[in-house]
Scaffold this active site. Structure first.
Site, PDB file in Angstrom:
ATOM      1  N   ASN A  11       0.820  -1.211   0.000  1.00  0.00           N
ATOM      2  CA  ASN A  11       0.000   0.000   0.000  1.00  0.00           C
ATOM      3  C   ASN A  11       0.850   1.256   0.000  1.00  0.00           C
ATOM      4  O   ASN A  11       2.009   1.237   0.444  1.00  0.00           O
ATOM      5  CB  ASN A  11      -0.888   0.063   1.252  1.00  0.00           C
ATOM      6  CG  ASN A  11      -1.993  -0.970   1.262  1.00  0.00           C
ATOM      7  OD1 ASN A  11      -2.429  -1.434   0.214  1.00  0.00           O
ATOM      8  ND2 ASN A  11      -2.438  -1.335   2.450  1.00  0.00           N
ATOM      9  N   ASN A 183      -3.400 -10.003  18.166  1.00  0.00           N
ATOM     10  CA  ASN A 183      -3.611  -9.424  19.476  1.00  0.00           C
ATOM     11  C   ASN A 183      -4.873 -10.072  20.061  1.00  0.00           C
ATOM     12  O   ASN A 183      -5.490 -10.932  19.429  1.00  0.00           O
ATOM     13  CB  ASN A 183      -3.697  -7.893  19.421  1.00  0.00           C
ATOM     14  CG  ASN A 183      -4.831  -7.399  18.533  1.00  0.00           C
ATOM     15  OD1 ASN A 183      -5.866  -8.040  18.387  1.00  0.00           O
ATOM     16  ND2 ASN A 183      -4.638  -6.235  17.923  1.00  0.00           N
ATOM     17  N   ASP A 217       2.902  -4.083  26.840  1.00  0.00           N
ATOM     18  CA  ASP A 217       3.073  -5.186  27.787  1.00  0.00           C
ATOM     19  C   ASP A 217       3.897  -6.320  27.190  1.00  0.00           C
ATOM     20  O   ASP A 217       4.242  -7.275  27.887  1.00  0.00           O
ATOM     21  CB  ASP A 217       1.692  -5.706  28.218  1.00  0.00           C
ATOM     22  CG  ASP A 217       1.774  -6.776  29.292  1.00  0.00           C
ATOM     23  OD1 ASP A 217       2.522  -6.575  30.264  1.00  0.00           O
ATOM     24  OD2 ASP A 217       1.103  -7.814  29.153  1.00  0.00           O
ATOM     25  N   THR A 241       2.256   3.026  14.308  1.00  0.00           N
ATOM     26  CA  THR A 241       1.999   2.413  13.001  1.00  0.00           C
ATOM     27  C   THR A 241       3.146   1.475  12.618  1.00  0.00           C
ATOM     28  O   THR A 241       4.306   1.857  12.638  1.00  0.00           O
ATOM     29  CB  THR A 241       1.853   3.487  11.913  1.00  0.00           C
ATOM     30  OG1 THR A 241       0.913   4.465  12.340  1.00  0.00           O
ATOM     31  CG2 THR A 241       1.390   2.876  10.603  1.00  0.00           C
ATOM     32  N   ASP A 245       3.712  -5.186  12.457  1.00  0.00           N
ATOM     33  CA  ASP A 245       4.420  -5.742  11.310  1.00  0.00           C
ATOM     34  C   ASP A 245       5.896  -5.972  11.625  1.00  0.00           C
ATOM     35  O   ASP A 245       6.485  -6.975  11.213  1.00  0.00           O
ATOM     36  CB  ASP A 245       4.280  -4.813  10.104  1.00  0.00           C
ATOM     37  CG  ASP A 245       2.841  -4.731   9.615  1.00  0.00           C
ATOM     38  OD1 ASP A 245       2.101  -5.719   9.775  1.00  0.00           O
ATOM     39  OD2 ASP A 245       2.457  -3.672   9.095  1.00  0.00           O
TER      40      ASP A 245
END
Length: 297
Positions: A11, A183, A217, A241, A245
């Protein structure tokens, strides 16, 4: 040198920095605008390459100016592009990102990423054969995610499935993954579970081993028995951001060193990534990661 194949999205990130997030229907003045190369697939490919891996990316860009810029940027990062298709009459994928108050929100338009097909995955079989590990996310069509998992199994290579953006997937697909890296919210969606369920319980119910990211954490990982905690690293946060990844890329690059070491290095790399602006802009090199870990030994 770890050989990594990344299957995923490419992207152009359209990033706006603002003092706060606008309320619905509200217009506010931003502080800065920039275009940044992104997409979960491209991000993970760049992060892995910077950490010293030999990286092949399987994906697609549009036949537009963004597509050319994205390919040039990936080539500069030493990512191999022979399996990156250029889709005629299609725009490249975009992600509109607002960064405010130390956090971000994102709207993704898939563009050419929607044209990554199972046939294209099969066409990359030689790259899969030579890889040590495969990374795939879910900004491409689900049938191509399935094709990646199945091809990885056929050639006997571990596939790490980063289930973002999350959707419920068939259990038989999940069983093909060597590791899932969600997550807590993503894991609940993936399993069709209550989002408030204790994450330890979610991890135990998963049909594949889970490495669960928990932001500052750190992470929790489990193959058998009870989940094990890897603490996060305290840093000054500029932009989150791309942190996930970076985590996934580092986890893949260092997986051969064992699960606990891979989780620790992935947490450290992710921590480093949030200290600078931009998804790819914040991703550390191998030297930066080694120095960071040495200072905290």
């Amino acid at each position: 040198m770890t050989r990594v194949v990344v299957v995923g999205s490419i992207n152009m990130d359209l990033v706006t920095l603002a003092p706060r997030f606008p309320a619905p229907g509200e217009t506010i003045l931003g502080e800065r605008f920039l275009t940044v190369h992104g997409g979960k697939g491209a991000n993970q490919a760049v992060a892995a390459a910077r950490l010293g891996a030999e990286v092949t990316l399987v994906g697609a860009v549009g036949d537009d100016a963004f597509g050319e810029q994205l390919r040039e940027g990936l080539a500069r990062e030493n990512v191999q592009l022979e399996h990156v298709a250029r889709i005629a009459d299609s725009s490249s994928g975009t992600a509109s990102i607002t960064v405010a108050e130390g956090d971000n929100n994102i709207v993704v338009v898939p563009g050419a990423n929607a044209h990554v097909t199972p046939a294209q995955i099969e066409g990359a079989r030689l790259a899969f054969d030579h890889a040590d590990v495969i990374l795939v996310q879910m900004e491409i069509p689900p049938e191509s995610v399935e094709a990646t998992l199945r091809l990885g199994q056929r050639v006997g290579k571990p596939v790490i499935l980063n289930p973002a953006p999350a959707r419920k997937l068939p259990v038989e697909w999940l069983k093909l993954a060597r590791y899932l890296t969600p997550n807590q919210h993503e894991l609940a969606i993936l399993l069709g579970a209550d989002a408030d369920e204790n994450f330890h319980s979610l991890m135990r119910r998963s049909p594949a081993p889970v490495v669960l990211t928990r932001g500052g954490d750190g992470a929790w990982f489990r193959e058998e028995g009870e989940p094990v905690h890897q603490a996060g690293f305290k840093v000054d946060v500029a932009d989150t951001t791309g942190a996930g990844d970076t985590f996934n890329a580092a986890f893949a690059v260092f997986l051969h060193e064992g699960l606990p070491t891979a989780a620790r290095k992935a947490c450290a790399a992710a921590a480093l990534s949030v200290t600078r602006l931009g998804a790819q802009g914040g991703m550390p090199t191998r030297g930066e990661l080694d120095a960071f870990l040495t200072a905290r030994a």
